[in-house]
Design an enzyme around this catalytic site. Structure first.
Site, PDB file in Angstrom:
ATOM      1  N   TRP A 167     -30.730  45.983 -27.470  1.00  7.72           N
ATOM      2  CA  TRP A 167     -29.895  44.819 -27.722  1.00  7.72           C
ATOM      3  C   TRP A 167     -29.695  44.475 -29.067  1.00  7.72           C
ATOM      4  CZ3 TRP A 167     -29.689  40.142 -23.977  1.00  7.72           C
ATOM      5  CH2 TRP A 167     -29.319  40.517 -22.588  1.00  7.72           C
ATOM      6  N   LYS A 175     -32.519  36.830 -19.055  1.00  5.41           N
ATOM      7  CA  LYS A 175     -32.386  37.513 -17.862  1.00  5.41           C
ATOM      8  C   LYS A 175     -33.470  36.842 -17.044  1.00  5.41           C
ATOM      9  CE  LYS A 175     -34.618  41.851 -17.678  1.00  5.41           C
ATOM     10  NZ  LYS A 175     -34.436  43.041 -18.036  1.00  5.41           N
TER      11      LYS A 175
END
Length: 216
Positions: free
Chosen positions: A73, A166
């Site tokens: 990421w 998440k």
């Protein structure tokens, strides 16, 4: 171009389930793309999809990547021209344009001393626990990480900022969604195409952080 599948034989001592996982992994189009595009993890494509959908990342922003290891990421974010601070208790190999800090995000007092009055435009969390194989327990454990990420955001996210976290779907994710609704103008569930269809993994995206004036 025809896709060439890799066949995996069941080696002596290897469980059939492990062989199936290895076969699926080696033939996963995103794993293959990861190698081609030099990303550190297939999860990089999840952030690319999230960003394409919600327009999170803009050049010049300051962002935090929580639980950054192995760095997929952070790689994606740095390519967008943003200033990335990657935080993880695990070591992360150097990424150009990314400042790495080895800390536990639960050590808020230490982080507050480190960042002083600094705020960030986007806070990302792709954190997940090591799976124990029991979905209900994995759900509880990831929701604890979600709460830790949100607590970090309460301290360090700019007014109007964006938050991605998440989750694993389960009995507590709706409560967490409702908690986010109190803090962001817009909150959306999102499941990237690069997230495996059989996985309960999803992302919650909060846009327009309203205020950090509530008790923390």
């Amino acid at each position: 171009m025809l896709a060439i599948k890799t066949r995996v034989k069941t080696a002596k001592g290897r469980k059939l389930s492990s062989t199936r996982w290895l076969h699926r992994h080696l033939n996963d189009q995103y794993v293959q793309k990861t190698n081609k595009d030099s990303y550190r993890s297939r999860s990089a494509y999840k952030l690319i999809e999230i960003d394409n959908k919600f327009k999170l990342l803009q050049a010049g922003q300051k962002i935090v990547d929580l639980g950054a290891s192995p760095g997929g990421w952070s790689q994606v974010a740095s390519q967008k021209g943003v200033k990335v601070v990657a935080i993880d208790i695990k070591p992360v190999n150097t990424i150009s344009g990314v400042k790495y800090i080895q800390y536990d995000i639960n050590e808020l007092e230490t982080l507050r001393e480190r960042f002083k009055d600094q705020k960030f435009d986007v806070i990302l969390s792709d954190m997940a626990p090591e799976s124990c194989g029991l979905k209900s327990l994995d759900h509880i454990r990831i929701m604890l990480l979600c709460e830790a990420a949100l607590n970090f955001a309460k301290h360090f996210l700019n007014y109007g900022g964006k938050f991605v976290v998440k989750i694993f779907q389960g009995e507590s994710d709706k409560d967490f969604y409702n908690e986010l609704k109190k803090m962001f103008k817009i909150v959306k569930y999102f499941k990237p195409k690069s997230s495996r269809s059989e996985s309960t993994e999803m992302y919650l995206v909060g846009l327009g952080f309203i205020s950090n004036s509530f008790p923390i």
